[in-house]
Design an enzyme around this catalytic site. Sequence first.
Site, PDB file in Angstrom:
ATOM      1  N   SER A 144       1.630  -0.719   6.019  1.00  0.00           N
ATOM      2  CA  SER A 144       0.526  -1.237   6.820  1.00  0.00           C
ATOM      3  C   SER A 144       0.979  -1.219   8.264  1.00  0.00           C
ATOM      4  O   SER A 144       2.160  -0.995   8.555  1.00  0.00           O
ATOM      5  CB  SER A 144       0.145  -2.661   6.380  1.00  0.00           C
ATOM      6  OG  SER A 144       1.259  -3.529   6.432  1.00  0.00           O
ATOM      7  N   ILE A 181      -2.611 -11.033  -2.246  1.00  0.00           N
ATOM      8  CA  ILE A 181      -3.419 -10.034  -2.944  1.00  0.00           C
ATOM      9  C   ILE A 181      -3.042  -8.677  -2.381  1.00  0.00           C
ATOM     10  O   ILE A 181      -3.398  -8.328  -1.255  1.00  0.00           O
ATOM     11  CB  ILE A 181      -4.918 -10.317  -2.773  1.00  0.00           C
ATOM     12  CG1 ILE A 181      -5.269 -11.690  -3.343  1.00  0.00           C
ATOM     13  CG2 ILE A 181      -5.743  -9.231  -3.460  1.00  0.00           C
ATOM     14  CD1 ILE A 181      -6.719 -12.087  -3.169  1.00  0.00           C
ATOM     15  N   TRP A 185       5.329  -3.169  -2.043  1.00  0.00           N
ATOM     16  CA  TRP A 185       6.631  -3.127  -2.707  1.00  0.00           C
ATOM     17  C   TRP A 185       7.412  -4.424  -2.468  1.00  0.00           C
ATOM     18  O   TRP A 185       8.627  -4.440  -2.516  1.00  0.00           O
ATOM     19  CB  TRP A 185       7.414  -1.906  -2.235  1.00  0.00           C
ATOM     20  CG  TRP A 185       6.823  -0.636  -2.755  1.00  0.00           C
ATOM     21  CD1 TRP A 185       7.119  -0.005  -3.927  1.00  0.00           C
ATOM     22  CD2 TRP A 185       5.819   0.162  -2.112  1.00  0.00           C
ATOM     23  NE1 TRP A 185       6.342   1.127  -4.074  1.00  0.00           N
ATOM     24  CE2 TRP A 185       5.542   1.259  -2.969  1.00  0.00           C
ATOM     25  CE3 TRP A 185       5.102   0.057  -0.924  1.00  0.00           C
ATOM     26  CZ2 TRP A 185       4.601   2.239  -2.662  1.00  0.00           C
ATOM     27  CZ3 TRP A 185       4.161   1.031  -0.617  1.00  0.00           C
ATOM     28  CH2 TRP A 185       3.926   2.104  -1.478  1.00  0.00           C
ATOM     29  N   GLY A 186       6.675  -5.503  -2.197  1.00  0.00           N
ATOM     30  CA  GLY A 186       7.278  -6.826  -2.126  1.00  0.00           C
ATOM     31  C   GLY A 186       7.813  -7.236  -0.779  1.00  0.00           C
ATOM     32  O   GLY A 186       8.408  -8.317  -0.659  1.00  0.00           O
ATOM     33  N   THR A 204      -0.473  -6.950  -7.861  1.00  0.00           N
ATOM     34  CA  THR A 204      -0.703  -5.534  -7.593  1.00  0.00           C
ATOM     35  C   THR A 204      -1.308  -4.905  -8.830  1.00  0.00           C
ATOM     36  O   THR A 204      -1.124  -5.407  -9.944  1.00  0.00           O
ATOM     37  CB  THR A 204       0.606  -4.811  -7.218  1.00  0.00           C
ATOM     38  OG1 THR A 204       0.328  -3.412  -7.021  1.00  0.00           O
ATOM     39  CG2 THR A 204       1.650  -4.934  -8.315  1.00  0.00           C
ATOM     40  N   GLU A 208       3.989   1.329 -10.580  1.00  0.00           N
ATOM     41  CA  GLU A 208       5.148   1.800  -9.806  1.00  0.00           C
ATOM     42  C   GLU A 208       5.526   0.758  -8.755  1.00  0.00           C
ATOM     43  O   GLU A 208       6.706   0.457  -8.560  1.00  0.00           O
ATOM     44  CB  GLU A 208       4.816   3.139  -9.129  1.00  0.00           C
ATOM     45  CG  GLU A 208       4.670   4.301 -10.091  1.00  0.00           C
ATOM     46  CD  GLU A 208       5.853   5.249 -10.058  1.00  0.00           C
ATOM     47  OE1 GLU A 208       6.728   5.085  -9.192  1.00  0.00           O
ATOM     48  OE2 GLU A 208       5.897   6.159 -10.903  1.00  0.00           O
ATOM     49  N   GLN A 209       4.539   0.209  -8.064  1.00  0.00           N
ATOM     50  CA  GLN A 209       4.824  -0.814  -7.070  1.00  0.00           C
ATOM     51  C   GLN A 209       5.410  -2.061  -7.726  1.00  0.00           C
ATOM     52  O   GLN A 209       6.377  -2.635  -7.232  1.00  0.00           O
ATOM     53  CB  GLN A 209       3.548  -1.192  -6.321  1.00  0.00           C
ATOM     54  CG  GLN A 209       3.112  -0.189  -5.276  1.00  0.00           C
ATOM     55  CD  GLN A 209       2.004  -0.730  -4.403  1.00  0.00           C
ATOM     56  OE1 GLN A 209       1.177  -1.533  -4.845  1.00  0.00           O
ATOM     57  NE2 GLN A 209       1.953  -0.282  -3.164  1.00  0.00           N
ATOM     58  N   CYS A 372      -5.539   9.838  10.538  1.00  0.00           N
ATOM     59  CA  CYS A 372      -5.621   8.395  10.784  1.00  0.00           C
ATOM     60  C   CYS A 372      -5.079   8.035  12.162  1.00  0.00           C
ATOM     61  O   CYS A 372      -5.658   7.198  12.871  1.00  0.00           O
ATOM     62  CB  CYS A 372      -4.855   7.635   9.705  1.00  0.00           C
ATOM     63  SG  CYS A 372      -5.606   7.746   8.063  1.00  0.00           S
TER      64      CYS A 372
END
Length: 412
Positions: A144, A181, A185-186, A204, A208-209, A372
């Site tokens: 993010s 929410i 990956w923590g 999640t 995989e995450q 993006c």
Amino acid sequence: MKERLARNALHALLSRLRTGRLTIVEDGRRTDFGPGGEPSATVEVRSPQAWTALLRGSRGLAESYAAGLWDSPDLAAVIRVAARNVTAADAVRRRLAPIREPALRARDAFVRNTPARSREDIAAHYDLGNDLFELMLDPTMTYSSALFADEDMTLAEAQQAKLDLICAKLDLHPDDHLVEIGTGWGGLAIHAARTSGCRVTTTTLSREQRDLAVQRIADAGLSDRITVVMEDYRHLTGRYDKLVSIEMIEAVGWKDFDTFFAACSNLLKPDGLMLLQAIVIDDRAYSVERFTRSFIRTHIFPNGCLPSNEVIARCIASDTDMRTVHLDDLTSSYVHTLRAWRANVEAHEQLLEELGYDERFRRLWRLYLAYCEAGFAERRIGVVQTVHAKPLWRGEVRASAAAVRQPLAVAS
């Protein structure tokens, strides 16, 4: 014949550029469009098939680039030229929206973002393999926008600054129970538990995450403070002191924005606090873009939809008992974040190929990141952090991005 007609049509469209410059190189010939100045970009057309593909909008743009039908030394600049020159098209689309909307609503009438579908859509992006994201992201594995206090910060430093800012806005304490929410990956859960001592429950839909997040939490010695679950936000229960969701709302879908905010409000205690980081689209473009089957919504984030600030405010007022108490704009930092991610991907091209990510996939992701970056640089889209408080909250949001950030330059 078809390719020649498509070329003529697009040349006629490009001849109407009013700002910047786009140079087309084809068969050794160079053709310039636009009055000049910045942004300036060059496109090399490698196959005449590119012209027919480009008539299909952003999906055609992406698919033809992924197939190698065209290339550019600066993908972001190409998208920025386009973004600077779509004002007229925006106005036309807004005028046509009331006419087209009934048909588009009918098309999507029976499409719901159910928990099962949400899991499939999340898996399509986040279960592409942890190797990809480990090479692209910083060591915190934060996917993010960072917070670049100045242009000399590393990506890891900027992500650390963003995590610090979030925890400061939420005013986390050891006796708080934070629900998150969108685990990623923590990274945020680990940072919050480590720096404040709070408990964290994080969810999640990506296996995989989840697996890597649990490992990273254990490695940090925080398994007793952090619980990772695989639950749709609509299925979470309990009452929490604080709630955080970082760039997850984009996967909710426009039909369920009200459901999302109602669920968040219901998870909070009467004096609770919520922090949302969201990628947003201009309020005036929302009604059109939510129905668009764009490159990003079909090839990168299936069925995603960006909210607008107006939509967020309306949902807070209509579907919760919360009130908005703070808003920060981090858009300029996202430009720098995406440049860093794209540089990481390009630096690991060979390794990504060895890991099984073929050339078409790598080109698609290179375009996604540049697309993006250009969108944020031209402010076609933005990113905000908003804080929302329950009725009995009586605190004050003392932290802000402006207090820690120097103005960032974004190349024109």
